[in-house]
Scaffold this active site. Structure first.
Site, PDB file in Angstrom:
ATOM      1  N   ASP A 130       0.473 -11.025   2.216  1.00  0.00           N
ATOM      2  CA  ASP A 130       0.034 -10.096   1.175  1.00  0.00           C
ATOM      3  C   ASP A 130      -0.796 -10.809   0.111  1.00  0.00           C
ATOM      4  O   ASP A 130      -0.782 -12.051   0.023  1.00  0.00           O
ATOM      5  CB  ASP A 130       1.283  -9.459   0.544  1.00  0.00           C
ATOM      6  CG  ASP A 130       1.062  -7.994   0.180  1.00  0.00           C
ATOM      7  OD1 ASP A 130      -0.095  -7.633  -0.103  1.00  0.00           O
ATOM      8  OD2 ASP A 130       2.041  -7.229   0.174  1.00  0.00           O
ATOM      9  N   ASP A 177      -1.498   1.331   1.280  1.00  0.00           N
ATOM     10  CA  ASP A 177      -0.113   1.544   0.861  1.00  0.00           C
ATOM     11  C   ASP A 177       0.236   3.026   0.881  1.00  0.00           C
ATOM     12  O   ASP A 177       1.374   3.394   0.604  1.00  0.00           O
ATOM     13  CB  ASP A 177       0.109   0.982  -0.550  1.00  0.00           C
ATOM     14  CG  ASP A 177       0.496  -0.477  -0.512  1.00  0.00           C
ATOM     15  OD1 ASP A 177       0.827  -0.967   0.581  1.00  0.00           O
ATOM     16  OD2 ASP A 177       0.462  -1.131  -1.571  1.00  0.00           O
TER      17      ASP A 177
HETATM   18  C1  GLA Z   1       2.122  -4.662  -1.444  1.00  0.00           C
HETATM   19  C2  GLA Z   1       1.957  -4.222  -0.013  1.00  0.00           C
HETATM   20  C3  GLA Z   1       3.153  -3.395   0.397  1.00  0.00           C
HETATM   21  C4  GLA Z   1       4.416  -4.185   0.203  1.00  0.00           C
HETATM   22  C5  GLA Z   1       4.513  -4.669  -1.223  1.00  0.00           C
HETATM   23  C6  GLA Z   1       5.685  -5.602  -1.412  1.00  0.00           C
HETATM   24  O1  GLA Z   1       2.007  -3.584  -2.311  1.00  0.00           O
HETATM   25  O2  GLA Z   1       0.776  -3.537   0.173  1.00  0.00           O
HETATM   26  O3  GLA Z   1       3.028  -2.983   1.736  1.00  0.00           O
HETATM   27  O4  GLA Z   1       4.438  -5.263   1.105  1.00  0.00           O
HETATM   28  O5  GLA Z   1       3.351  -5.334  -1.639  1.00  0.00           O
HETATM   29  O6  GLA Z   1       5.819  -6.025  -2.698  1.00  0.00           O
END
Ligand code: GLA
Length: 736
Positions: A466, A536
């Site tokens: 990430d 997301d």
């Molecule tokens: C980001 C990612 C999510 C998740 C969160 C975890 O927002 O896009 O899918 O993994 O971080 O903190």
């Protein structure tokens, strides 16, 4: 047809005017040609980019009446127009004037062919090479530039685009992607008018939440999916970019693409070289979908990590439990996904931190040790549980980042990005900071995060990498005062170097590029990653729009697409699981929920979807896309299909995007099939009490492509199961 790359001799032999000692460079792919004139001592000219030229047309090209434009315009002499490169020479001279010194063609170890046109300034020992790479069988040409400073002192690069393309003025339309966090990959289509259209990114770390570094240009007016001459361009770069089209008083739309030079002037010391990232160009007379197919095939074969390996069906823990990770919960999720036929479980954020446990997003990034309160038996025990369930195990990390509340930051405050004399701006959770990847010590740390995990636990099959913060201060504690403008570029050079090391040591781990959702959907990052997280936002209806746009440039195999809970956690929309599954099944299928909260009926539908997806996985993940009806056209339905290259198997998706009584939807006509072949229709993921009228029936490709099938607007289910959503997935298998 095999691609060929010829350097034809003097134009004299081709009927060009005798006064020009021209050298034609023909960079051709199976269906496209890029024709240049690289006469020694002259400037490099572009004569044609588009469909593949025959010998006859090549012979008469100079008489076709078009003006020849510089293939890579440089700044300084007649400085009124836009330039691809602008430099300040060691002595302060702002002008550059290059001439061709040679042309060379080489075969690379990966089977590609690179043509390099070498140029040198007429006065300064400043070398500029323009490069073109082709691959056998692919209709994509990658172009990039490298420069070398042989002058007495430092040369400052003020602009350094990867490539330039003149596109004949006309009814040219620009297709581009725009968006936002949780709304990535939106399509915009507009005609090009006079003035400059600029698409840019300045995030610093990620680059595809908002605009994208790829475009299409439709040369025959309003873009169509399966007809019309279309150029595609994709800047392959993970950092700040700038794409712009200057429509001026000439007969051309001037397209430029490269690293965003704003606040990024690069000081090239004596003897140093600078290489731009590649710009991938393609052309198709089969419309937007034709360009997409070219990009997808080239990407899978030559840029996406392990692009020809099937992706596993996974459950990711994030929306299921967020930070509430513990051993029994993880074990339960693993059991559940295994029982539905899934193949991989990914433990998301929240598993780490010793002194500072990661219970929310304000601490612990950088402290990649397991939180033994949550997971007393550590990672190995989770891997063992996965194994017992017959599935693989994956884990979330965010290695480029730290928090002010972390052991890493306490020990090494000098590793973060911050401007001198000012406090660091803090991001997510009010405490997140970006590590300075320009610093080799930071590169080591990031390498070690992955290396330690995967070496210690060879059972880790998948990593979700990430990146949840942009660069928030223009300042490097590592770079010297006079090189602070290198930060944005050196961050990505550092990232690439680190990823090279990681891949050399761990070629088989699947790694997802996530960046607050879809922040890293770019061909510049995918050589090291197997896929990206699309968004997301997992709302199936909004996903149709986002995945539609994303599919312009990226194949389904790379597009993480998950079935999430209802009501959805982002839009709060309630969508039945059948529709959620049918949308997710058009990308790299996964789940993003707590299976414990699903009803048995929902579990049954998902189990069926997973089993059906396994059967069509090669078609979806390796097939050719044909988009049929765009959700953006507001017709109440969206539809697309994937077809195998042999055209013997296909999957057709049909999603109703709105519901009204007695609404009239178009009957969707298919594409990409072989008109002479006969196909049997089978509905997948079926919920209806009775089969469709055409279930098991056979039709010719010709019929399906000129008439399509009449898809019922609703599902035939028990009364209480009726909903305002309707979707179909049909498999079309050749009957021999
Ligand atoms: C980001 C990612 C999510 C998740 C969160 C975890 O927002 O896009 O899918 O993994 O971080 O903190």
């Amino acid at each position: 047809m095999k691609q060929s790359l010829l350097i034809l001799g003097s134009m004299l032999t081709l009927g060009f005017p005798a006064t020009i000692n021209a050298e034609i460079v023909n960079v051709s792919t199976p269906n496209t040609s890029l024709i240049l004139n690289a006469e020694k001592g002259g400037s490099l000219k572009i004569l044609h980019y588009g469909d593949r030229l025959s010998a006859t047309d090549l012979n008469s090209l100079s008489e076709a009446g078009a003006s020849w434009r510089d293939a890579y315009p440089v700044y300084g002499i007649l400085p009124q127009g836009e330039a691809a490169m602008s430099v300040t020479h060691a002595d302060g001279n702002m002008t550059t004037d290059v001439e061709v010194t040679g042309v060379e063609t080489k075969n690379d170890t990966d089977g590609s062919t690179v043509t390099t046109i070498s140029m040198r300034d007429k006065v300064y020992p400043f070398d500029l090479n323009v490069n073109y790479r082709t691959y056998p069988g692919e209709d994509v040409i990658e172009t990039w530039v490298d420069v070398k400073n042989n002058e007495k002192g430092t040369v400052k690069l003020n602009r350094f685009m990867s490539g330039y393309l003149p596109v004949r003025y006309g009814n040219v339309w620009l297709s581009q992607l725009y968006g936002s966090w949780a709304n990535e990959g939106r399509v915009s289509e507009t005609p090009l008018t006079h003035g400059v259209r600029m698409i840019k990114n300045k995030d610093g770390a990620r680059n595809s939440h908002t605009s994208h570094g790829e475009i299409m240009l439709s040369l025959d007016g309003k873009p169509q999916e399966n007809t019309g001459r279309t150029i595609g361009a994709a800047l392959c770069y993970s950092g700040n970019y700038k794409l712009f089209i200057d429509t001026d008083d000439s007969n051309y739309h001037h397209f430029f693409a490269g690293i965003n030079e704003e606040n990024s002037a690069y000081n090239l010391k004596k003897g140093e070289s600078f290489v731009t990232p590649p710009l991938a160009l393609t052309y198709s007379d089969e419309g937007l979908s034709g360009v997409s197919r070219n990009f997808h095939r080239w990407g899978r074969n030559h840029r996406l990590h392990d692009g020809n390996k099937e992706r596993k069906i996974l459950l990711n823990s994030w929306e299921g439990v967020y930070f509430d990770i513990d051993e029994p919960t993880m074990a339960g999720m693993m059991e559940d996904i295994a029982s539905m036929g899934g193949e991989l479980f990914v433990m998301d954020d929240g598993w780490f931190g010793d002194k500072y446990p990661r219970d929310n997003d304000s601490t612990s990034l950088g402290d990649w040790v397991v939180d033994t309160d949550k997971l007393p038996n550590g990672i190995q025990s989770l891997i063992d549980t996965a194994e017992k369930n017959g599935i693989k195990f994956g884990i979330w990390i965010e290695p480029e980042m730290t928090n002010t509340v972390s052991e890493l930051y306490e020990k090494h405050p000098e590793y973060i990005i911050k401007a001198p004399k000012r406090p660091a701006t803090q991001g997510r959770g009010g405490t997140q900071l970006v590590l300075d990847l320009a610093n080799p010590k930071v590169q080591d740390i990031v390498f070690q995060v992955v290396d330690t995990l995967t070496t210690k636990y060879p059972g880790i099959d998948y990593i979700k990498w990430d990146a949840n913060a942009p660069i928030m201060d223009h300042g490097s504690q590592y770079l010297t005062a006079d090189n602070q403008s290198h930060l944005y570029i050196d961050y990505h050079k550092g990232l690439e170097k680190t990823l090279d090391r990681i891949r050399a040591a761990h070629p088989n781990v699947t790694i997802q590029a996530c960046a607050s959702g879809g922040g890293r959907a770019n061909w510049g990052i995918l050589p090291w990653f197997d896929e990206f997280w699309t968004s997301d936002n997992n709302d199936a209806l909004q996903r149709i729009y986002m995945q539609w746009g994303t599919s312009y440039f990226f194949p389904a195999i790379a597009m993480g697409s998950h079935i999430s809970a209802s009501p959805n956690h982002q839009t709060f929309r309630r969508i039945p699981v059948k529709f959620r599954a049918d949308v997710a099944m058009s990308g790299r299928l996964g789940l993003e929920l707590q299976p414990k909260n699903m009803t048995d009926e929902e579990k049954g539908i998902v189990k069926q979807a997973i089993s059906d997806y396994k059967a069509i996985r090669p078609i979806v993940q390796f097939g050719d896309i044909y988009r049929l009806v765009s959700p953006y056209d507001g017709k109440g339905v969206a539809s697309l299909m994937y077809v195998t290259p042999e055209k013997d198997d296909a999957v057709f998706y049909w999603w109703k995007t709105e519901t009204f009584m007695n609404q009239q939807l178009p009957r969707v006509v298919m594409a990409g099939l072989n008109p002479d072949k006969t196909y049997k229709v089978t509905e997948l993921n079926r919920i209806d009490n009775e089969p469709l009228s055409f279930e098991g029936k056979t039709f010719t490709g010709k019929y399906l492509m000129s008439n399509g099938l009449e898809i019922p607007l609703t599902h035939k289910v028990d009364y209480h199961k009726n909903s305002d959503y309707s979707s179909r997935v049909l498999r079309l298998t050749e009957v021999k």
